[in-house]
Design a protein around this motif. Sequence first.
Motif, PDB file in Angstrom:
ATOM      1  N   GLN A  42       0.835  -1.223   0.015  1.00 37.77           N
ATOM      2  CA  GLN A  42      -0.127  -0.059   0.150  1.00 37.77           C
ATOM      3  C   GLN A  42       0.967   1.198   0.039  1.00 37.77           C
ATOM      4  N   GLY A  43       2.024   1.266  -0.699  1.00 38.96           N
ATOM      5  CA  GLY A  43       2.560   2.480  -1.068  1.00 38.96           C
ATOM      6  C   GLY A  43       3.808   2.627  -0.136  1.00 38.96           C
ATOM      7  N   VAL A  44       3.899   1.848   0.879  1.00 37.73           N
ATOM      8  CA  VAL A  44       5.107   1.579   2.056  1.00 37.73           C
ATOM      9  C   VAL A  44       5.981   0.699   1.563  1.00 37.73           C
ATOM     10  N   ASN A  45       7.320   0.926   1.716  1.00 36.11           N
ATOM     11  CA  ASN A  45       8.289  -0.184   1.676  1.00 36.11           C
ATOM     12  C   ASN A  45       8.635  -0.625   2.790  1.00 36.11           C
ATOM     13  N   MET A  46       8.542  -2.086   2.794  1.00 34.67           N
ATOM     14  CA  MET A  46       8.983  -2.684   3.952  1.00 34.67           C
ATOM     15  C   MET A  46      10.043  -3.639   4.039  1.00 34.67           C
ATOM     16  N   LEU A  47      10.943  -3.820   4.899  1.00 38.96           N
ATOM     17  CA  LEU A  47      12.088  -4.729   4.814  1.00 38.96           C
ATOM     18  C   LEU A  47      11.724  -6.065   4.833  1.00 38.96           C
ATOM     19  N   PRO A  48      12.947  -7.091   4.424  1.00 32.89           N
ATOM     20  CA  PRO A  48      12.429  -8.393   4.847  1.00 32.89           C
ATOM     21  C   PRO A  48      12.577  -8.528   6.428  1.00 32.89           C
ATOM     22  N   ASP A  49      11.838  -9.713   6.806  1.00 26.63           N
ATOM     23  CA  ASP A  49      11.714 -10.132   8.180  1.00 26.63           C
ATOM     24  C   ASP A  49      10.842  -8.928   8.847  1.00 26.63           C
ATOM     25  N   SER A  50       9.911  -8.161   7.776  1.00 28.78           N
ATOM     26  CA  SER A  50       8.940  -7.522   8.755  1.00 28.78           C
ATOM     27  C   SER A  50       7.652  -8.117   8.894  1.00 28.78           C
TER      28      SER A  50
END
Length: 156
Positions: A42-50
Amino acid sequence: MFLKALPLLLGMVMSTQGYGYLELPTEKINQFGTKLVYCEYQGVNMLPDSMWRTADCEQCECSSSGLFCEGFGYNAGVFGAPDGCDVVKDGCDIRLVVSTDHTKDCKPFQEGPPPGFFGSLHGPFGHPPGPPPPPQPYGAPSDEFGPPLEHFEPPL
């Protein structure tokens, strides 16, 4: 992104009553040559392991394999209700309410479910009727599991 997840999404929809989807991660090289991997939600970049849960009753996890989201609580699947009751959403929880008055909780089993409700092999509370059978003594391996190994021919 959606087209990357479409084959998996179609396979999951056919095999479950709930939903889940997987999107491949985004990979970019920054100005220093470092490879960046992240999931876009939804337009937000999340790092792996989130991992996170939303108010829309969805739980998601970003890994190096990609973004996986599935419904939980009310959005976990299809819920049936006994006669005279409806299933309604209460936050992310499910609630049984009286079909004719959604302000009242429905309690279809005042004394527990009727006999046979969970199948003919179980009593009213899920246990087989009567006392449990006594444990059986173990027999010799040839009695319990077939002939001794020396009676078998090796395969050709």
